[in-house]
Every structure is written in C-alpha cells, then in structure tokens.
Design a protein around this motif. Structure first.
Motif, PDB file in Angstrom:
ATOM      1  N   THR A  61       0.812  -1.207   0.000  1.00  0.00           N
ATOM      2  CA  THR A  61       0.000   0.000   0.000  1.00  0.00           C
ATOM      3  C   THR A  61       0.850   1.263   0.000  1.00  0.00           C
ATOM      4  N   THR A  62       0.705   2.058  -1.051  1.00  0.00           N
ATOM      5  CA  THR A  62       1.507   3.274  -1.198  1.00  0.00           C
ATOM      6  C   THR A  62       1.251   4.254  -0.065  1.00  0.00           C
ATOM      7  N   SER A  63      -0.012   4.417   0.345  1.00  0.00           N
ATOM      8  CA  SER A  63      -0.314   5.387   1.398  1.00  0.00           C
ATOM      9  C   SER A  63       0.293   4.959   2.733  1.00  0.00           C
ATOM     10  N   THR A  64       0.476   3.658   2.939  1.00  0.00           N
ATOM     11  CA  THR A  64       1.173   3.178   4.136  1.00  0.00           C
ATOM     12  C   THR A  64       2.667   3.448   4.017  1.00  0.00           C
ATOM     13  N   ILE A 418      -8.990  -1.712  -7.966  1.00  0.00           N
ATOM     14  CA  ILE A 418      -7.804  -1.315  -7.218  1.00  0.00           C
ATOM     15  C   ILE A 418      -6.980  -0.358  -8.068  1.00  0.00           C
ATOM     16  N   GLY A 419      -6.132   0.427  -7.427  1.00  0.00           N
ATOM     17  CA  GLY A 419      -5.208   1.299  -8.140  1.00  0.00           C
ATOM     18  C   GLY A 419      -3.792   0.953  -7.745  1.00  0.00           C
ATOM     19  N   TYR A 420      -2.981   0.513  -8.704  1.00  0.00           N
ATOM     20  CA  TYR A 420      -1.600   0.139  -8.431  1.00  0.00           C
ATOM     21  C   TYR A 420      -0.654   1.262  -8.828  1.00  0.00           C
ATOM     22  N   GLY A 421       0.288   1.587  -7.931  1.00  0.00           N
ATOM     23  CA  GLY A 421       1.382   2.476  -8.269  1.00  0.00           C
ATOM     24  C   GLY A 421       2.559   1.648  -8.758  1.00  0.00           C
ATOM     25  N   LEU A 505       5.586  12.239  -7.910  1.00  0.00           N
ATOM     26  CA  LEU A 505       5.087  11.253  -8.854  1.00  0.00           C
ATOM     27  C   LEU A 505       4.832   9.916  -8.177  1.00  0.00           C
ATOM     28  N   ASP A 506       5.670   9.564  -7.175  1.00  0.00           N
ATOM     29  CA  ASP A 506       5.523   8.276  -6.499  1.00  0.00           C
ATOM     30  C   ASP A 506       4.546   8.324  -5.327  1.00  0.00           C
ATOM     31  N   GLU A 507       3.923   9.482  -5.073  1.00  0.00           N
ATOM     32  CA  GLU A 507       2.904   9.678  -4.035  1.00  0.00           C
ATOM     33  C   GLU A 507       3.449   9.579  -2.614  1.00  0.00           C
ATOM     34  N   MET A 508       4.760   9.594  -2.456  1.00  0.00           N
ATOM     35  CA  MET A 508       5.327   9.609  -1.111  1.00  0.00           C
ATOM     36  C   MET A 508       5.110  10.976  -0.460  1.00  0.00           C
ATOM     37  N   ILE A 509       4.841  10.973   0.846  1.00  0.00           N
ATOM     38  CA  ILE A 509       4.737  12.210   1.616  1.00  0.00           C
ATOM     39  C   ILE A 509       6.006  12.297   2.465  1.00  0.00           C
ATOM     40  N   ILE A 510       7.033  12.916   1.929  1.00  0.00           N
ATOM     41  CA  ILE A 510       8.301  13.052   2.644  1.00  0.00           C
ATOM     42  C   ILE A 510       8.268  14.389   3.386  1.00  0.00           C
TER      43      ILE A 510
END
Length: 517
Positions: A61-64, A418-421, A505-510
């Motif tokens: 999970t990208t949001s995780t 589902i949505g895959y990154g 682009l990778d949806e990371m929240i840094i």
C-alpha cells in the motif's frame, strides 16, 4: 431511448457544474472562510485511509509506505530515469551479474540507540527474500544471500542476473530494520513500537484515527523540519476538506473535484496536482467456474466501460486513459497502449450473447471506499454502464483495512477495483502479479507466452532487449485482460498555502520536503 448510464453521467455533470458555479469567486465577494497562517512546527496530513501495518514486508500500500518513508531509510534513493543517490549506503558497485557490493555510512543509529550495521541489512533483506508468506516476497525473492564482509560492507548476491536490483532496494519493503531489537524483543513488540533510522520516530498509532511521529534528534542527515508529524485517517471527502478549511489539517489527500474551487477560494488554502504512477483497474478472475474466466465476458466488460467519461464526469479530466499499467517514465513502457481506450457497448452486448449470456449476467465487484479519488463513485458509474449491456453488478464496498485483508488473502470474488502504483519505476514490478505463481489464487492468469517473456526479462541485463520483452508482454496482457486498465490517476491535494508543497510522482509524503514559506 435514454439510457441509465447516460442519465447518471448527466446528473453527475450537472451536480459538479453546480458546485463549481456556487463556489466560483465571480459569484461571491470572498471565499467561505480563512485558514490561519501556519507558524507551528506540527505537520498534519489527512489521508482517506488508515495505515495498514508497520510490517514493511507485508503490505503493498503506497499510502502506508508514504508514512513509513519518514521512519525508515533505504540503501539508496531512486531519482528516476535510472539515477540513484546515497541514503544508508555510502557507495555501491555492480561486481558481476549476480553480485552487488555496498558500503554503509558509519555512525547511523536506530531510534533506540543501536548502531546500524551490515547485519541489519542481512536480517531485513533475507527476511523478505525467504518468507513466501510475506506480500513483498515476490519483489525480493531474487536475492539469494546478503554476505556480510564487516560491520559496514556487504554483498547482495542474487539467484540470477538482476538488472533492477537498485530499484528493489530503494522502495517499499527495503527500509532497513533493527535486527538486534527484533531478535531480543520479538516481532510483535516491534509492531507495537517500531524502530527505524529515519528523521521521525514512532509515538503512537490509534487505529482508524491517526499515526503520530516526532522528530528524531539523532538523525544522521539534516535536522528534521518538523517537531511532530501526524497522519490522520479521514475517509469522508467532505470531512477531510472541512478539516483543511478550518485549519485542522495542513494537507488533505484526494481532494474531490467538486471542492477544488471551494479550496482555492478559501483564504489560506490551495490545490496542488501531479500525475502519479497509479493506474486504476479491474482485476478479474480467470478461475474456472467464474463467468469472468470466459475471454468474451472479459472483453465485454472492457468494451462496456467508457473510461474517459468517468474521468470527465467525476474528476474533471484529471487522469489519462490507458490499456497498460506500465506508463511513460517506467522502464519497458509500451506507449502504443497509453492514451488508448476501447469503448463499444453494442459489441459488448454481442460478445455476451456469444458467451451464452443473452438474458443477462450477474457479477460481484468489490471496491474500496475512500482509498482513491472518487473510488466509490467510479464503481457506481461502472455498475450503471455494465447494466446497459446486460451485466448486473453487485457492489461490495469495503473500508480500506478490510479491503487490504481480503486482498492479502486473495479472497475476492469475480472482480475487484484497485489502483496500483509503481515504486520501482520498472515494468518488473508493474507486471509481477501476472506471473503464474503470483496470479495463483487471485486471477489464476496463465499465458505461457507471457510467462516466458516476463521470466526472461527479469534476468536480462541487455536494457534494450529487456524493454522489448516487456512491451510484447503488455500487448498480450491487454488482449487477455486479467486486469482491465481504466486510467492513470492524477493526485490532487488541498493544502495550507503557507507551505511549500509539491506532490511527488511516487505519491510519497516526505515531510522534510515540505517546508514553511
């Protein structure tokens, strides 16, 4: 004759336009309120779903991962376009086709004060490479062994030539874990009080509410920008936006199009958009006994759905239709399938008749509610479109934690949304779930030609030939339809405009890429 899908599309468009007109500044003297200038050192981010787990190896999970990335460090950072930079590793070299040698930075400490050593790398990577029950196993089983040379030097040895090794150790599943802490205290204790090397350390996790982190004063890199970092779980779009407008959160993910003008008109808030690696899709069972095992049924489902209409009506066009998950910017992308869609409801009806479903067909579609932008509404619109060609769809909406559990156990019915990154920026990850071993129990997809192409590409050290293998595989997959690709999503965030914030682009929240102006 007016059709249901057209009627529903029209209604949605009218509501959307009405909302935009109501919130347009030209129709009012000012915005609805004011968000105060941010001055404190606490950053609050609202997601539509809760974190799944602190087990970095047992989720997809990208949001995780967007939370984990603030607590853990990779060996290297992926800059895209085949470029990498140092993270925990000070240097690295490709010794031969199956051996990569790394040297760690010295003086790096875990949050509990333990020193980072090569033994921690060995523990982390061999755990996920050898346990086939872990969700990330398929992305790391290429690793045969991590050979420790000394405290700071080690080699990663792979079973076969591994062209994407650096991609693998710079993403989800490769955050380095504290081996001594886990071996002494146990895995369950780690999950309760996780420890990493990152700029922020764990404070608390209130399930379905929030994850709280605090600055790590002993971080080996630059001093953390924030004293406290909070990730809140707010599934309802309207509540998430209201929290942003009243100052309860600083950044709100998945801002719905109907609220974009409202956010922009409000003093102190704005909208930020970015393309993502995420492709929304329907995943269909090829398993005998399911109607979706018939290729004519799968094609009919594909042809019945107007993907561009979903983007236009629900998301103001924020996205790009596609017939592949490997989008431009990724190694092996087949751009002939990008910005390409099929829509032919009359042919869909003919295909269903040929498949023996002239009198109709019933299917179940499971979908998350609040994980992706307009996921629930998209599923409802697809239900209406499929109804028009004679497919009755029973919708099963699930909160993300429940959806993730069913996903992990591969216990969905006919199909799921589902949505895959693609955190690897490589076709190897994008197509991995369609290899026979990975597909077993989920889609049960099995095409020997695709299998050979994917297997050969995984160990092909010739970049050009490898890319062509992936492109051919995508053409075959587009015809077989184990996954029906809908569109590549854009990410849309509402945010406090006293922040410098650019979506990735990778949806990371840094967190340390987000600063006060």
């Amino acid at each position: 004759m007016k059709k249901l899908a057209f009627t529903l599309l029209t209604a949605i468009l009218v509501l959307s336009l009405t909302a935009c007109a109501f919130n347009d500044k030209s129709n009012s003297d000012e915005g609805e309120g004011s968000t105060e200038q941010k001055q404190d050192k606490k950053l609050v981010i609202a997601n539509g779903t809760d974190m799944v787990t602190f087990d970095i190896h047992d989720h997809n999970t990208t949001s995780t991962e967007a939370i984990h990335i603030n607590m853990f460090n990779y060996l290297v950072k992926n800059l895209g376009d085949g470029e990498f930079e140092s993270d925990l590793a000070e240097s690295w070299e490709n010794v031969d086709d199956t051996t990569w040698k790394f040297k760690l930075k010295e003086g790096v400490k875990f949050h509990n004060g333990e020193d980072l050593t090569a033994e921690d790398v060995k523990f982390t990577l061999e755990r996920v490479a050898k346990d086939n029950k872990l969700l990330e196993y398929g992305n790391y089983k290429q690793i045969k062994e991590v050979k420790v040379i000394n405290d700071y030097e080690f080699e990663i040895i792979t079973h076969e030539p591994e062209p994407a090794l650096l991609n693998r150790v710079s993403r989800l599943g490769s955050g380095i874990l504290p081996s001594q802490y886990i071996e002494e205290e146990g895995w369950e204790q780690f999950l309760k009080e996780p420890v990493g090397t990152g700029p922020y350390k764990f404070v608390e996790w209130k399930k379905d509410d929030r994850v709280v982190l605090e600055a790590n004063p002993d971080y080996f890199g630059e001093e953390p920008k924030w004293e406290e970092l909070v990730f809140r779980s707010i599934p309802e779009d309207s509540t998430r936006v209201s929290e942003l407008l009243t100052g309860g959160v600083d950044i709100a993910a998945n801002a719905p199009p109907s609220d974009w003008n409202r956010i922009k008109d409000n003093e102190g808030t704005d909208i930020a958009k970015s393309p993502t690696q995420r492709v929304m899709m329907l995943v269909l069972r090829h398993t005998e006994g399911h109607p979706t095992s018939d290729p004519k049924v799968r094609e009919a489902i594909d042809l019945a759905i107007d993907k561009q209409a979903i983007l236009d009506s629900l998301m103001e066009g924020s996205g790009t239709v596609t017939r592949t998950r490997v989008t431009p910017g990724n190694t092996g992308a087949n751009e002939d399938l990008y910005q390409n869609t099929l829509y032919d409801p009359e042919k869909a009806k003919e295909l269903l008749k040929e498949a023996g479903y002239e009198d109709g067909l019933e299917l179940e579609l499971s979908a998350p509610n609040g994980r992706y932008l307009k996921d629930k509404e998209s599923a409802e619109l697809m239900q209406a479109m499929l109804k028009e060609v004679g497919i009755d769809v029973k919708l099963n909406f699930l909160e993300w934690s429940t959806f993730a559990e069913k996903y992990s156990s591969k216990s969905f019915g006919d199909m799921f949304l589902i949505g895959y990154g693609n955190s690897m920026f490589d076709a190897a990850l994008a197509l991995d779930r369609l290899r026979k071993a990975q597909a077993e129990g989920e889609t049960d997809y099995d095409n020997p030609e695709v299998e050979k192409l994917l297997q050969d590409a995984m160990s092909n050290m010739d970049p050009k030939e490898r890319a062509e293998q992936y492109k051919k595989a995508q053409e075959l997959i587009a015809e077989d339809r184990p996954q029906i690709y809908l569109y590549q999503l854009d990410s849309v965030y509402g945010y406090n405009d006293s922040l410098k914030f650019e979506p990735r682009l990778d949806e990371m929240i840094i967190a340390d890429e987000i600063t006060l102006k």
